[in-house]
Scaffold this motif. Sequence first.
Motif, PDB file in Angstrom:
ATOM      1  N   ARG A 164       7.672  89.462  47.088  1.00 49.02           N
ATOM      2  CA  ARG A 164       7.250  89.344  48.493  1.00 49.02           C
ATOM      3  C   ARG A 164       5.860  88.716  48.580  1.00 49.02           C
ATOM      4  NH1 ARG A 164       4.566  91.709  52.754  1.00 49.02           N
ATOM      5  NH2 ARG A 164       5.776  91.835  54.685  1.00 49.02           N
ATOM      6  N   GLN A 165       4.943  89.222  47.737  1.00 54.43           N
ATOM      7  CA  GLN A 165       3.580  88.691  47.748  1.00 54.43           C
ATOM      8  C   GLN A 165       3.546  87.236  47.286  1.00 54.43           C
ATOM      9  OE1 GLN A 165       0.812  90.291  49.028  1.00 54.43           O
ATOM     10  NE2 GLN A 165       0.016  88.197  48.862  1.00 54.43           N
ATOM     11  N   ALA A 166       4.372  86.901  46.292  1.00 52.66           N
ATOM     12  CA  ALA A 166       4.414  85.518  45.800  1.00 52.66           C
ATOM     13  C   ALA A 166       4.887  84.573  46.898  1.00 52.66           C
ATOM     14  CB  ALA A 166       5.320  85.421  44.580  1.00 52.66           C
ATOM     15  N   ALA A 167       5.836  85.028  47.728  1.00 49.17           N
ATOM     16  CA  ALA A 167       6.298  84.196  48.844  1.00 49.17           C
ATOM     17  C   ALA A 167       5.155  83.942  49.818  1.00 49.17           C
ATOM     18  CB  ALA A 167       7.479  84.867  49.546  1.00 49.17           C
ATOM     19  N   LEU A 168       4.406  84.972  50.123  1.00 48.97           N
ATOM     20  CA  LEU A 168       3.237  84.813  51.002  1.00 48.97           C
ATOM     21  C   LEU A 168       2.210  83.882  50.366  1.00 48.97           C
ATOM     22  CD1 LEU A 168       2.884  88.532  52.134  1.00 48.97           C
ATOM     23  CD2 LEU A 168       3.452  86.614  53.630  1.00 48.97           C
ATOM     24  N   ASN A 169       1.990  84.041  49.052  1.00 49.98           N
ATOM     25  CA  ASN A 169       1.035  83.180  48.345  1.00 49.98           C
ATOM     26  C   ASN A 169       1.473  81.719  48.389  1.00 49.98           C
ATOM     27  OD1 ASN A 169      -0.228  85.588  47.703  1.00 49.98           O
ATOM     28  ND2 ASN A 169       0.258  85.522  45.510  1.00 49.98           N
ATOM     29  N   ALA A 170       2.783  81.483  48.280  1.00 47.71           N
ATOM     30  CA  ALA A 170       3.293  80.103  48.309  1.00 47.71           C
ATOM     31  C   ALA A 170       3.018  79.455  49.663  1.00 47.71           C
ATOM     32  CB  ALA A 170       4.789  80.098  47.998  1.00 47.71           C
ATOM     33  N   ILE A 171       3.217  80.207  50.732  1.00 55.15           N
ATOM     34  CA  ILE A 171       2.929  79.662  52.058  1.00 55.15           C
ATOM     35  C   ILE A 171       1.421  79.411  52.201  1.00 55.15           C
ATOM     36  CG2 ILE A 171       3.063  80.102  54.536  1.00 55.15           C
ATOM     37  CD1 ILE A 171       5.791  79.503  53.076  1.00 55.15           C
ATOM     38  N   GLU A 172       0.626  80.326  51.675  1.00 59.25           N
ATOM     39  CA  GLU A 172      -0.839  80.122  51.705  1.00 59.25           C
ATOM     40  C   GLU A 172      -1.235  78.859  50.932  1.00 59.25           C
ATOM     41  OE1 GLU A 172      -4.965  82.301  50.200  1.00 59.25           O
ATOM     42  OE2 GLU A 172      -3.147  83.517  50.338  1.00 59.25           O
ATOM     43  N   ALA A 173      -0.492  78.575  49.853  1.00 61.05           N
ATOM     44  CA  ALA A 173      -0.770  77.384  49.029  1.00 61.05           C
ATOM     45  C   ALA A 173      -0.266  76.101  49.677  1.00 61.05           C
ATOM     46  CB  ALA A 173      -0.136  77.552  47.653  1.00 61.05           C
ATOM     47  N   GLY A 174       0.415  76.228  50.830  1.00 61.24           N
ATOM     48  CA  GLY A 174       0.833  75.035  51.553  1.00 61.24           C
ATOM     49  C   GLY A 174       2.270  74.611  51.341  1.00 61.24           C
ATOM     50  N   PHE A 175       3.043  75.392  50.565  1.00 59.49           N
ATOM     51  CA  PHE A 175       4.452  75.040  50.390  1.00 59.49           C
ATOM     52  C   PHE A 175       5.204  75.196  51.709  1.00 59.49           C
ATOM     53  CE2 PHE A 175       3.379  75.990  45.920  1.00 59.49           C
ATOM     54  CZ  PHE A 175       3.996  74.920  45.289  1.00 59.49           C
ATOM     55  N   ASP A 176       6.238  74.373  51.876  1.00 61.16           N
ATOM     56  CA  ASP A 176       7.073  74.438  53.085  1.00 61.16           C
ATOM     57  C   ASP A 176       8.045  75.609  53.045  1.00 61.16           C
ATOM     58  OD1 ASP A 176       6.167  71.949  54.424  1.00 61.16           O
ATOM     59  OD2 ASP A 176       6.959  71.017  52.612  1.00 61.16           O
TER      60      ASP A 176
END
Length: 366
Positions: A164-176
Amino acid sequence: MNNALFQPIKLGKLSLKNRIVMPPMTRSRASQPGNVANDIMAEYYAQRASAGLIIAEGTQISAMGQGYAWTPGIYTPEQILGWKKTTDAVHGKGGSIFAQLWHVGRVTHPDNIGGEQPISSSALKAENVKVFVDNGTGEPGFVDVVEPREMTKDDIQHVVREYRQAALNAIEAGFDGIELHAANGYLINQFIDSEANNRTDEYGGSIENRLRFLGDVVSAMVDAIGADRVGVRLAPFTSLNGTVDATPVETYTAAAALLNTLNVVYIHIAEVDWDDAPETPKEFKPAVREAYDGVLIYAGRYNDEKGAQAIVDGVSDMIGFGRPFVANPDLPNRIKNGYPLAQHNPNTLFGGAEEGLTDYSDYSQA
């Protein structure tokens, strides 16, 4: 015929310019220490931004999730910033990019996970499986995997939170968006496939139970970032990394139906692609199409004609071209114009720097 590959398509809120997917391919070039995505990785993905969708290489969600040397993570602030370079570069070229979130489970060695014993659905060692470690030479050093320990309920809940946290981190990193790696013998697959899971609790036994961990992880990520930004990769018929299912058509049709109830934006199916691999059973693709309403991506032994035909036939919506993207950064343009494809150098796939990563040229420059 190949113009079927060049029809635009909607993927959640995204409008993709073609149906050509660059699937995730491990290249093991993250900066050390820290497994941080770097400038050469950003250049590599930006060179390939003409794909309708890029799915970046497998990215571990935690230190325990790492299977191989030099693969990138997405669980530290430095790693998030490192990936921002890639997403900015791809978006700057008009591309779309998802992160593939990865936990390898038992497909690792203590040298890659800080001396810990790996975790899995069950205390079953993957037979005849090797991973590579950093042995100080700069070349990948291959070693046998070790026996994992069976995950407790607390372990399961902990890993769900990490996803769950990795998904949030990915969005923070700019992934679509993100793709959950539930294929190729890694952790989620170790729960799904009957021969890798001998649990006797609600996470083992029946198909429904073996799919429970997949459902828990996807639900947590959908809750965090929205179903329109979550895709899932499955590999129903491969025996990669020692996972085999006794009834793959039944199991993976059920997985597609489960993912349909969770409204994931796509399912990405990795077909077996080695030379004498078994064909996907004829009944499988129509069954998945029936069970799942979203975008279907297939990747495997596809060329432009076969890929376009799969779209015309309605069994697939997008097609992944893996290895051709390594040596052909402008692959969509080559397909569109019938230009010949360059061949990649297999010796520079893993590790190293620019050579074999960013030094392949477009056709017009070749």
